[in-house]
Motif scaffolding. Structure first.
Motif, short mmCIF file in Angstrom:
data_model
loop_
_atom_site.label_atom_id
_atom_site.label_comp_id
_atom_site.label_asym_id
_atom_site.label_seq_id
_atom_site.Cartn_x
_atom_site.Cartn_y
_atom_site.Cartn_z
N SER A 99 0.84 -1.17 0.22
CA SER A 99 -0.01 -0.03 -0.11
C SER A 99 0.89 1.35 -0.04
CB SER A 99 -0.99 -0.06 1.23
OG SER A 99 -0.25 -0.02 2.46
N PRO A 101 0.71 5.86 0.34
CA PRO A 101 -0.04 7.05 0.35
C PRO A 101 -0.34 7.63 -1.20
CG PRO A 101 2.18 7.39 1.47
CD PRO A 101 2.17 6.10 0.68
N LEU A 102 -1.20 8.24 -1.40
CA LEU A 102 -1.68 8.93 -2.85
C LEU A 102 -0.57 9.78 -3.28
CD1 LEU A 102 -5.38 9.48 -2.60
CD2 LEU A 102 -4.29 7.76 -3.76
N THR A 104 1.52 12.89 -4.23
CA THR A 104 1.62 14.31 -4.10
C THR A 104 2.74 14.77 -4.86
OG1 THR A 104 2.92 14.13 -1.93
CG2 THR A 104 0.58 14.10 -1.69
N GLU A 138 -4.65 4.65 1.76
CA GLU A 138 -4.95 5.52 0.96
C GLU A 138 -4.83 4.86 -0.56
OE1 GLU A 138 -2.70 9.12 0.69
OE2 GLU A 138 -3.70 10.09 2.57
N SER A 139 -3.88 4.00 -0.76
CA SER A 139 -3.98 3.16 -2.07
C SER A 139 -3.53 1.86 -1.90
CB SER A 139 -3.31 4.15 -3.29
OG SER A 139 -1.85 3.90 -2.91
N SER A 172 -7.81 3.68 -6.69
CA SER A 172 -7.73 3.88 -5.41
C SER A 172 -8.28 5.39 -5.01
CB SER A 172 -6.26 3.78 -4.71
OG SER A 172 -5.87 2.27 -4.89
N TYR A 173 -8.01 6.12 -5.90
CA TYR A 173 -8.21 7.70 -5.65
C TYR A 173 -9.63 7.83 -5.77
CZ TYR A 173 -8.61 12.59 -6.68
OH TYR A 173 -9.16 13.95 -6.55
N LYS A 176 -11.56 6.11 -2.99
CA LYS A 176 -11.48 6.96 -1.82
C LYS A 176 -12.38 8.44 -1.92
CE LYS A 176 -7.83 8.68 1.49
NZ LYS A 176 -8.45 10.08 1.65
N SER A 177 -12.54 8.78 -3.06
CA SER A 177 -13.10 10.08 -3.26
C SER A 177 -14.75 9.80 -3.22
CB SER A 177 -12.97 10.67 -4.81
OG SER A 177 -11.65 11.01 -4.83
N GLN A 181 -13.67 2.76 1.71
CA GLN A 181 -12.30 2.26 2.39
C GLN A 181 -11.53 1.33 1.61
OE1 GLN A 181 -13.68 0.95 6.24
NE2 GLN A 181 -13.50 3.11 7.08
#
Length: 251
Positions: A99, A101-102, A104, A138-139, A172-173, A176-177, A181
């Motif tokens: 996994s 984090p998305l 940035t 997050e992803s 994944s984004y 989440k949007s 979960q």
């Protein structure tokens, strides 16, 4: 599935292999006749499936009965979960990144321009997560996904503009949007060989990876963010290329 006594269907989308499953009655075999890309191939499988849970499994990942039972059980009791995934390990048992984090601009700059120094430092101080129970991330890396059918109906299919890599980050984004979960479950592990369907070339030559990341920022950020991200990626690729040439000259 025989060991677990779970009823299901097996769908193989054959983008390019030398082996045919056409004669096996218990398998739905789809041959696109060409390499259509990872997203398109998975979408063909999803469209032809009928279960309440869709499992996307890479050709270099190996399902276990334990993972199958745990994943289906979790989704059946947690309607807010869009995707459940087990921890991924190499054949020798070493843990992989399962996994993340998305993306940035900060972590993009860190990877492309500073060789992941910030991430390595952060991992050193915080340590890797060893939570014994499933936890929200997050992803999820898309090697083995258990996807809630309702989430697919709400969100749609994978974006076929992503030929290979970053489609899992994009999905994944989107999950989440929409309030779903993403669940990482380290109670169970499966082997994922990693890059078994790719040529093993240097990082800067992986055009699908870099173009996928640009597309992600194009879809999710402003024009300014996308422009900066593109310049960071191109600069990072050029730095790696120059360093590679320099190292070759030394040798």
């Amino acid at each position: 599935m025989t060991d677990s006594k779970i009823k299901g269907e097996i769908i193989i989308v054959d983008n390019s292999s030398d082996f045919s499953y056409k004669d096996q009655e218990d398998i739905i075999y789809i041959d696109p006749k060409r390499n259509t890309g990872f997203s398109k191939a998975n979408n063909l499988g999803i469209i032809n499936s009928s279960g309440e849970v869709v499992i996307l499994l890479n050709n270099d990942a190996f399902m276990t009965t334990e993972a199958l039972v745990l994943g289906l059980d979790y989704l059946s009791h947690h309607s807010g979960a869009g995707i459940w995934a087990p921890e991924l390990v190499y054949a020798d048992g070493r843990a992989q990144n399962s996994s993340a984090p998305l993306p940035t601009l900060f972590n993009l700059i860190d990877e492309y321009l500073f060789f992941n120094r910030a991430r390595k430092l952060l991992n050193f101080f915080l340590g890797k997560s060893s939570l014994p129970q499933p936890f929200v991330v997050e992803s999820l890396i898309g090697a083995c996904w258990f996807i809630n059918r309702k989430a697919i109906n709400d969100i749609g299919l994978l974006d076929e503009d992503f030929f290979f890599t970053s489609e899992d980050v994009d999905y994944s984004y989107r999950m989440k949007s929409q309030g779903y979960q993403l669940i990482m479950d380290k109670r169970v592990r499966i082997i994922h060989l990693g890059s078994a369907s790719q040529d093993h070339f240097r990082w800067y030559k992986d055009s699908n990876l870099h173009e996928g990341r640009k597309l992600y920022f194009y879809k999710t950020g402003s024009k300014k963010i996308y422009s900066i991200a593109s310049k960071v990626i191109d600069t990072g690729i050029n730095i790696r290329r120059l360093l590679d040439v320099k190292n070759k000259c030394r040798n």
